[in-house]
Design a protein around this motif. Sequence first.
Motif, PDB file in Angstrom:
ATOM      1  N   PRO A 115       0.836  -1.212   0.000  1.00  0.00           N
ATOM      2  CA  PRO A 115       0.000   0.000   0.000  1.00  0.00           C
ATOM      3  C   PRO A 115       0.863   1.251   0.000  1.00  0.00           C
ATOM      4  N   PRO A 116       0.333   2.363  -0.450  1.00  0.00           N
ATOM      5  CA  PRO A 116       1.095   3.627  -0.472  1.00  0.00           C
ATOM      6  C   PRO A 116       1.635   3.973   0.914  1.00  0.00           C
ATOM      7  N   GLN A 117       2.845   4.530   0.920  1.00  0.00           N
ATOM      8  CA  GLN A 117       3.495   4.904   2.167  1.00  0.00           C
ATOM      9  C   GLN A 117       3.864   6.388   2.112  1.00  0.00           C
ATOM     10  N   PRO A 118       4.016   7.032   3.257  1.00  0.00           N
ATOM     11  CA  PRO A 118       4.277   8.478   3.274  1.00  0.00           C
ATOM     12  C   PRO A 118       5.675   8.880   2.793  1.00  0.00           C
TER      13      PRO A 118
ATOM     14  N   LYS B  43       9.743   7.375   1.029  1.00  0.00           N
ATOM     15  CA  LYS B  43      10.459   6.303   0.338  1.00  0.00           C
ATOM     16  C   LYS B  43      10.967   5.266   1.331  1.00  0.00           C
ATOM     17  N   LYS B  44      11.485   5.737   2.457  1.00  0.00           N
ATOM     18  CA  LYS B  44      12.002   4.814   3.471  1.00  0.00           C
ATOM     19  C   LYS B  44      10.895   3.919   4.010  1.00  0.00           C
ATOM     20  N   ALA B  45       9.744   4.504   4.260  1.00  0.00           N
ATOM     21  CA  ALA B  45       8.619   3.720   4.764  1.00  0.00           C
ATOM     22  C   ALA B  45       8.196   2.660   3.757  1.00  0.00           C
ATOM     23  N   PHE B  46       8.263   3.031   2.479  1.00  0.00           N
ATOM     24  CA  PHE B  46       7.908   2.070   1.427  1.00  0.00           C
ATOM     25  C   PHE B  46       8.905   0.913   1.417  1.00  0.00           C
ATOM     26  N   GLY B  47      10.194   1.237   1.554  1.00  0.00           N
ATOM     27  CA  GLY B  47      11.218   0.203   1.605  1.00  0.00           C
ATOM     28  C   GLY B  47      11.041  -0.716   2.807  1.00  0.00           C
ATOM     29  N   LEU B  48      10.717  -0.135   3.954  1.00  0.00           N
ATOM     30  CA  LEU B  48      10.501  -0.937   5.151  1.00  0.00           C
ATOM     31  C   LEU B  48       9.285  -1.853   4.991  1.00  0.00           C
ATOM     32  N   ALA B  49       8.288  -1.368   4.291  1.00  0.00           N
ATOM     33  CA  ALA B  49       7.088  -2.184   4.061  1.00  0.00           C
ATOM     34  C   ALA B  49       7.420  -3.396   3.198  1.00  0.00           C
ATOM     35  N   ILE B  50       8.249  -3.179   2.182  1.00  0.00           N
ATOM     36  CA  ILE B  50       8.676  -4.296   1.327  1.00  0.00           C
ATOM     37  C   ILE B  50       9.474  -5.303   2.147  1.00  0.00           C
ATOM     38  N   SER B  51      10.382  -4.801   2.978  1.00  0.00           N
ATOM     39  CA  SER B  51      11.197  -5.675   3.825  1.00  0.00           C
ATOM     40  C   SER B  51      10.323  -6.523   4.743  1.00  0.00           C
ATOM     41  N   THR B  52       9.286  -5.914   5.288  1.00  0.00           N
ATOM     42  CA  THR B  52       8.382  -6.636   6.184  1.00  0.00           C
ATOM     43  C   THR B  52       7.673  -7.767   5.458  1.00  0.00           C
ATOM     44  N   VAL B  53       7.198  -7.485   4.253  1.00  0.00           N
ATOM     45  CA  VAL B  53       6.491  -8.503   3.469  1.00  0.00           C
ATOM     46  C   VAL B  53       7.432  -9.641   3.100  1.00  0.00           C
TER      47      VAL B  53
END
Length: 208
Positions: free
Chosen positions: A43-46, A48-58
């Motif tokens: 899902p959209p993240q606020p 770039k870092k948050a987006f990267g962390l979301a990918i890492s979590t998945v």
Amino acid sequence: MLKIYVAGPEVFLPNAREIMDRKVELCRSYGFQAICPGDLEIPPQPTKKAFGLAISTVDEDMMNRADGVIANLTPFRGISADVGTCFELGYMCAQGKLVAAYTNVAENYFERAARYYDDRITEDAKGIRRGPDGLSLENFDMIDNLMIHGGIERRGGHIAIHTAAADALYTDLTAFEKCLKALSAQVKNRVHPDEGLRPDELDAANDG
């Protein structure tokens, strides 16, 4: 059906989906279910870092659900394997899961490092080889850093080495299939931890 996490830099290819689909089909043909890190719906993240962390979590969640990993250690953007793939391999090794890896470059790690230094390698009185920057080079006839290669072999994992064409370094699946064959044989012969039986023997015992 055991789940195999498919790790490698092919997620960066322009035809990544095509390569992943080929790996999925190969896994299925050997009785495994592939889990691909490219299969992400983030899902959209606020930021770039948050987006990267979301990918890492998945990705970590995928590995937690997997029974094993096949890691593509073909050198990527340098003389060594993709660092993300190395992390994923180590993560799976630490969990005691099935591990296998392959490379489409037959040169070992030392040979690639020497080429990086244009073969300007010196050797001191103790037999330690160094590059022109003074840094020592490991020379253990391994496909990559000793912790990567050693971590696989010490857990009984298979390493497949193949020389692929220059334009097929990340798309040639010859060695990937060798890993599947090795894992399939390993699973068939694996002793069940509770019953002291191989899986086929355990099935027969349960049926009886």
